[in-house]
Design an enzyme around this catalytic site. Structure first.
Site, short mmCIF file in Angstrom:
data_model
loop_
_atom_site.label_atom_id
_atom_site.label_comp_id
_atom_site.label_asym_id
_atom_site.label_seq_id
_atom_site.Cartn_x
_atom_site.Cartn_y
_atom_site.Cartn_z
N ASN A 44 44.50 -55.81 43.02
CA ASN A 44 43.04 -55.92 43.09
C ASN A 44 42.56 -57.29 43.58
O ASN A 44 41.37 -57.49 43.79
CB ASN A 44 42.51 -55.61 41.67
CG ASN A 44 41.08 -55.94 41.48
OD1 ASN A 44 40.21 -55.29 42.06
ND2 ASN A 44 40.80 -56.96 40.69
N TYR A 73 36.92 -61.36 56.17
CA TYR A 73 37.09 -60.53 54.97
C TYR A 73 37.31 -59.07 55.38
O TYR A 73 38.24 -58.41 54.90
CB TYR A 73 35.83 -60.65 54.11
CG TYR A 73 35.81 -59.80 52.87
CD1 TYR A 73 36.65 -60.07 51.79
CD2 TYR A 73 34.94 -58.71 52.76
CE1 TYR A 73 36.61 -59.29 50.64
CE2 TYR A 73 34.90 -57.94 51.62
CZ TYR A 73 35.73 -58.23 50.56
OH TYR A 73 35.70 -57.45 49.43
N LYS A 83 40.63 -56.65 54.72
CA LYS A 83 40.56 -55.39 53.98
C LYS A 83 41.00 -54.21 54.86
O LYS A 83 41.57 -53.24 54.35
CB LYS A 83 39.14 -55.16 53.46
CG LYS A 83 38.73 -56.14 52.35
CD LYS A 83 39.63 -56.04 51.13
CE LYS A 83 39.04 -56.77 49.92
NZ LYS A 83 39.92 -56.71 48.74
N ILE A 134 29.32 -54.28 44.09
CA ILE A 134 29.60 -54.04 42.67
C ILE A 134 29.19 -55.27 41.86
O ILE A 134 29.46 -56.41 42.28
CB ILE A 134 31.11 -53.75 42.47
CG1 ILE A 134 31.61 -52.64 43.42
CG2 ILE A 134 31.40 -53.41 41.00
CD1 ILE A 134 30.94 -51.29 43.25
N THR A 148 29.76 -57.91 39.83
CA THR A 148 30.85 -58.73 39.27
C THR A 148 30.44 -60.20 39.43
O THR A 148 29.46 -60.49 40.12
CB THR A 148 32.17 -58.48 40.03
OG1 THR A 148 31.99 -58.88 41.40
CG2 THR A 148 32.60 -57.02 39.97
P1 NAD Z 1 36.26 -61.45 40.78
O1 NAD Z 1 36.17 -62.79 41.43
O2 NAD Z 1 35.42 -61.17 39.59
O3 NAD Z 1 37.79 -61.14 40.42
C1 NAD Z 1 38.83 -61.50 41.28
C2 NAD Z 1 39.96 -62.08 40.46
O4 NAD Z 1 41.04 -62.40 41.37
C3 NAD Z 1 39.59 -63.40 39.75
O5 NAD Z 1 39.96 -63.31 38.39
C4 NAD Z 1 40.41 -64.46 40.48
O6 NAD Z 1 40.83 -65.53 39.65
C5 NAD Z 1 41.59 -63.65 40.97
N1 NAD Z 1 42.28 -64.25 42.11
C6 NAD Z 1 41.71 -64.81 43.22
N2 NAD Z 1 42.67 -65.28 44.03
C7 NAD Z 1 43.86 -65.02 43.43
C8 NAD Z 1 45.21 -65.25 43.79
N3 NAD Z 1 45.54 -65.88 44.94
N4 NAD Z 1 46.19 -64.84 42.96
C9 NAD Z 1 45.87 -64.21 41.79
N5 NAD Z 1 44.61 -63.97 41.39
C10 NAD Z 1 43.62 -64.37 42.21
O7 NAD Z 1 35.94 -60.41 41.96
P2 NAD Z 1 35.60 -58.85 41.99
O8 NAD Z 1 34.25 -58.72 42.56
O9 NAD Z 1 35.95 -58.19 40.69
O10 NAD Z 1 36.62 -58.39 43.13
C11 NAD Z 1 37.82 -57.69 42.86
C12 NAD Z 1 38.25 -57.04 44.14
O11 NAD Z 1 37.25 -56.11 44.59
C13 NAD Z 1 38.50 -57.98 45.32
O12 NAD Z 1 39.61 -57.54 46.06
C14 NAD Z 1 37.23 -57.85 46.14
O13 NAD Z 1 37.43 -58.18 47.50
C15 NAD Z 1 36.96 -56.37 45.95
N6 NAD Z 1 35.59 -55.94 46.24
C16 NAD Z 1 34.58 -56.39 45.48
C17 NAD Z 1 33.28 -55.97 45.77
C18 NAD Z 1 32.10 -56.41 44.95
O14 NAD Z 1 30.96 -56.13 45.36
N7 NAD Z 1 32.29 -57.06 43.81
C19 NAD Z 1 33.06 -55.10 46.86
C20 NAD Z 1 34.13 -54.67 47.61
C21 NAD Z 1 35.41 -55.10 47.29
#
Ligand code: NAD
Length: 249
Positions: free
Chosen positions: A88, A154, A158, A187, A189
């Site tokens: 993730n 980005y 993806k 989302i 977050t």
């Molecule tokens: P978030 O920042 O809340 O969580 C991401 C986590 O990944 C954090 O805890 C961070 O410390 C950890 N992380 C970052 N780099 C790292 C590394 N090199 N090694 C290990 N851990 C690492 O973000 P989120 O919004 O929950 O996103 C989670 C996933 O969902 C991501 O892949 C993001 O691209 C994807 N995503 C999010 C959204 C959104 O709107 N929130 C939309 C599409 C995709």
């Protein structure tokens, strides 16, 4: 839905990953919560354990092959077997038009989001092949299937995650391993909350027919289903979860 399963979650300390860790435990799994921010991973684990769940925090930078191999080794040892992995981790980057996207930004985004997912799958596939099967779920994004202005690095990272997911599904189906990708829209977050606090107006970005952004829990529900045996005939798919955003013309 996940009774008795051992599941590894990367990026499990925050947002979608943390919601998944909590939900997977509610559905009966034991979870290894891996994150570069191991202090926050430990907080997530402590809260799961306080509610009677079974979880361990692991430190990892998923862009390092050595650290990823160690993570999978530690998770396998503690869980007994990794039945499913939710890869993730992903990072967005500051907004740049393509002709101004710094190569250093492109490289860091690709290293963490694309290469990190590749490295995670490589180590998990070695384990799952020996164990006789498993399920892999990768977090991609609608940005991986559609052009997203100012987020070209980005989106490309993806798109790589989605293609790798499909390739793994095809290559490893005969070994009992399924692989699917989740493509969230916007989302709620911490990174999105930070953008909103900084004044980003999501109403202009989101045209989701449902008229709202999604919750981390809603994404975790899809991840849980894809990790579980209930999705036993689903592999190689990139599934959007976006309130209908990508269904609009
Ligand atoms: P978030 O920042 O809340 O969580 C991401 C986590 O990944 C954090 O805890 C961070 O410390 C950890 N992380 C970052 N780099 C790292 C590394 N090199 N090694 C290990 N851990 C690492 O973000 P989120 O919004 O929950 O996103 C989670 C996933 O969902 C991501 O892949 C993001 O691209 C994807 N995503 C999010 C959204 C959104 O709107 N929130 C939309 C599409 C995709």
């Amino acid at each position: 839905m996940l009774e008795g399963m051992g599941i590894l979650i990367t990026g499990g300390a925050s947002g979608i990953g943390r919601a998944a860790a909590e939900l997977f435990v509610d559905y009966g799994a034991r979870v290894a919560v891996a994150d570069i921010d191991v202090a926050s991973a430990q907080i997530a684990v402590d809260s799961i354990v306080a509610r009677g769940g079974s979880a361990i925090a692991l430190a990892v930078d998923t862009s390092s092959a050595q650290q990823v191999d160690l993570m999978v080794e530690q998770a396998a040892e503690w869980l007994g077997r990794i039945d499913a992995a939710f890869n993730n981790v992903g990072i967005a980057h500051p907004l740049h038009p393509i002709d101004e996207l710094p190569l250093s930004v492109w490289q860091r985004t690709m290293d963490i989001t694309a290469t990190g997912t590749l490295l995670s799958m490589q180590a998990e596939l070695r384990h799952m092949t020996k164990a006789g099967g498993g399920a892999i779920v990768n977090t991609a994004s609608n940005s991986g299937t559609h052009g997203t202005p100012m987020l070209g690095g980005y989106g490309a990272s993806k798109a790589a995650v989605i293609n790798l997911t499909k390739t793994v599904a095809v290559e490893y189906a005969s070994r009992g391993i399924r692989a699917n990708a989740i493509c969230p829209g916007v989302i709620d977050t911490p990174p999105i909350a930070a953008l909103a606090a900084a004044g980003t107006d999501f109403s202009q970005i989101i045209n989701a027919p449902m008229g709202r952004i999604g919750t981390a829990r809603e994404v975790a529900e899809l991840a849980a289903w894809l990790c579980s045996g209930r999705s036993s005939y689903v592999t190689g798919q990139a599934i959007s979860i976006d309130g209908g955003q990508t269904a609009t013309p």
